[in-house]
Design a protein around this motif. Sequence first.
Motif, PDB file in Angstrom:
ATOM      1  N   ASN A 114       0.839  -1.184   0.000  1.00 58.15           N
ATOM      2  CA  ASN A 114       0.000   0.000   0.000  1.00 58.15           C
ATOM      3  C   ASN A 114       0.890   1.256   0.000  1.00 58.15           C
ATOM      4  OD1 ASN A 114      -1.937   1.931   0.625  1.00 58.15           O
ATOM      5  ND2 ASN A 114      -2.767   0.833   2.384  1.00 58.15           N
ATOM      6  N   PRO A 115       0.622   2.273  -0.870  1.00 57.72           N
ATOM      7  CA  PRO A 115      -0.500   2.326  -1.806  1.00 57.72           C
ATOM      8  C   PRO A 115      -0.229   1.529  -3.081  1.00 57.72           C
ATOM      9  CG  PRO A 115       0.774   4.348  -1.952  1.00 57.72           C
ATOM     10  CD  PRO A 115       1.386   3.540  -0.840  1.00 57.72           C
ATOM     11  N   ASP A 121     -10.691  -1.863  -4.076  1.00 57.35           N
ATOM     12  CA  ASP A 121     -11.006  -1.313  -2.763  1.00 57.35           C
ATOM     13  C   ASP A 121     -10.849  -2.453  -1.764  1.00 57.35           C
ATOM     14  OD1 ASP A 121     -11.671   1.287  -3.519  1.00 57.35           O
ATOM     15  OD2 ASP A 121     -13.772   0.796  -3.878  1.00 57.35           O
ATOM     16  N   TYR A 228      -5.669  -0.087   4.764  1.00 57.07           N
ATOM     17  CA  TYR A 228      -6.698  -0.127   3.727  1.00 57.07           C
ATOM     18  C   TYR A 228      -6.212   0.640   2.508  1.00 57.07           C
ATOM     19  CZ  TYR A 228      -8.010   4.655   5.204  1.00 57.07           C
ATOM     20  OH  TYR A 228      -7.998   5.992   5.513  1.00 57.07           O
ATOM     21  N   ASP A 229      -6.844   0.374   1.373  1.00 54.02           N
ATOM     22  CA  ASP A 229      -6.506   1.065   0.133  1.00 54.02           C
ATOM     23  C   ASP A 229      -7.766   1.147  -0.715  1.00 54.02           C
ATOM     24  OD1 ASP A 229      -5.009   2.401  -1.732  1.00 54.02           O
ATOM     25  OD2 ASP A 229      -3.719   0.709  -2.263  1.00 54.02           O
ATOM     26  N   THR A 230      -7.773   2.089  -1.648  1.00 53.64           N
ATOM     27  CA  THR A 230      -8.919   2.283  -2.528  1.00 53.64           C
ATOM     28  C   THR A 230      -8.453   2.296  -3.976  1.00 53.64           C
ATOM     29  OG1 THR A 230      -8.709   4.693  -2.375  1.00 53.64           O
ATOM     30  CG2 THR A 230     -10.183   3.613  -0.800  1.00 53.64           C
ATOM     31  N   SER A 233      -5.724   4.338  -5.172  1.00 46.29           N
ATOM     32  CA  SER A 233      -5.129   4.791  -3.901  1.00 46.29           C
ATOM     33  C   SER A 233      -5.470   6.239  -3.580  1.00 46.29           C
ATOM     34  CB  SER A 233      -3.605   4.595  -3.924  1.00 46.29           C
ATOM     35  OG  SER A 233      -3.279   3.228  -4.040  1.00 46.29           O
ATOM     36  N   ASP A 235      -7.623   7.133  -1.381  1.00 43.63           N
ATOM     37  CA  ASP A 235      -7.562   7.073   0.080  1.00 43.63           C
ATOM     38  C   ASP A 235      -6.825   5.796   0.452  1.00 43.63           C
ATOM     39  OD1 ASP A 235      -9.496   9.288   1.226  1.00 43.63           O
ATOM     40  OD2 ASP A 235     -10.538   8.389  -0.484  1.00 43.63           O
ATOM     41  N   HIS A 236      -5.865   5.904   1.351  1.00 48.55           N
ATOM     42  CA  HIS A 236      -5.124   4.714   1.769  1.00 48.55           C
ATOM     43  C   HIS A 236      -4.436   4.993   3.090  1.00 48.55           C
ATOM     44  CE1 HIS A 236      -1.165   6.473   0.657  1.00 48.55           C
ATOM     45  NE2 HIS A 236      -1.848   7.041  -0.320  1.00 48.55           N
ATOM     46  N   SER A 310      -6.561   9.443   6.792  1.00 44.49           N
ATOM     47  CA  SER A 310      -6.321   9.127   5.390  1.00 44.49           C
ATOM     48  C   SER A 310      -5.307  10.089   4.794  1.00 44.49           C
ATOM     49  CB  SER A 310      -7.632   9.213   4.601  1.00 44.49           C
ATOM     50  OG  SER A 310      -7.382   9.159   3.217  1.00 44.49           O
TER      51      SER A 310
END
Length: 325
Positions: A114-115, A121, A228-230, A233, A235-236, A310
């Motif tokens: 990450n990212p 997601d 977490y990651d989206t 990226s 938001d991560h 975030s």
Amino acid sequence: MRISQHLLVFISVLSLTRAQTATVAATALESTVAPAENATTSAAEPWIAPAIFYPFRSAAGDTEHFLTGDESYESVALSTPYTFFGRTYNSLYVHYNGLLTFNQPEPASGPNYNPTRGAEDFIAPLWSDLDDMGWMGMFSYQQYTNGSVLTRATQDINQYFPQMNFTASWVFVVTWDYVDAVDMNSFIRHSAQAITFQVVLISNGSLSFFLINYGDCAVIYDQVEAGYDTINSIDHFVIPGSTNGYSVSNLRNTSNVNVPGRWAFSANSGLESIIGVQIRLTSFSDLTQSENIEAVLLRIKQDLFSRGLSSSIQMKLREVKKTQP
């Protein structure tokens, strides 16, 4: 002669949450929490999950899946849609390797660090090649739309995010449990080293949050990561100390909400919150020069990142008030 003054600085923060907005100094601080007790017990004693864990396993009525194959996962249809950083999902994938994905399953056995700037997601409470450790392992899950679990989730979110006035209408609890055991009795009693962690998704239909809870985490001799990651990226976040398999045992002592073993996050995009930060400066002019303002905001942002904020947030100075020393 300059006089030391207290200034109350109001800062506008996009996508900011209470879990990441405890009053902080303008310098980076390392959060310390008291160590939790070791949950591993002898074979003669029943194992009791840490108090921060929501109910799980068959005793709570969970659907249970014991480890059956390499890089396996289960698709779960959600009784209530869950919105994760702007995208709404009606199902998700629970992976035996400590990963929860939303838009598609993840074929990789270990973490794409990450990212990722990829097309997924996901929430990774403890992503590693757990199903190749040779341990007995399982995950269990349950969805709630009423009862004491919703009451507990409502209380937790309002404690960590008090500006939301939140009431939970849906909760999804998934728990992973791995024990270095060869028989069911040893597995149930945690009579050997273990790795136990949990994700709790919480929603009221418009706002979404999630908790990650850690119990015993034995050393992992493989790649590992938590956070977490989206998609792309946008938001991560990576939980500090989670990328070293030798230090993951300390996750049960870490937190961004001063509750050992618990991390709390908002999964909402585009929210603006106002926070007050009290700092000591040598003169009022310290915050009237643009280069000083940017330096102060950067240092505050770095500290908030370390507490679970975030990485995509934006900060700007809204107002400065001079208070009495």
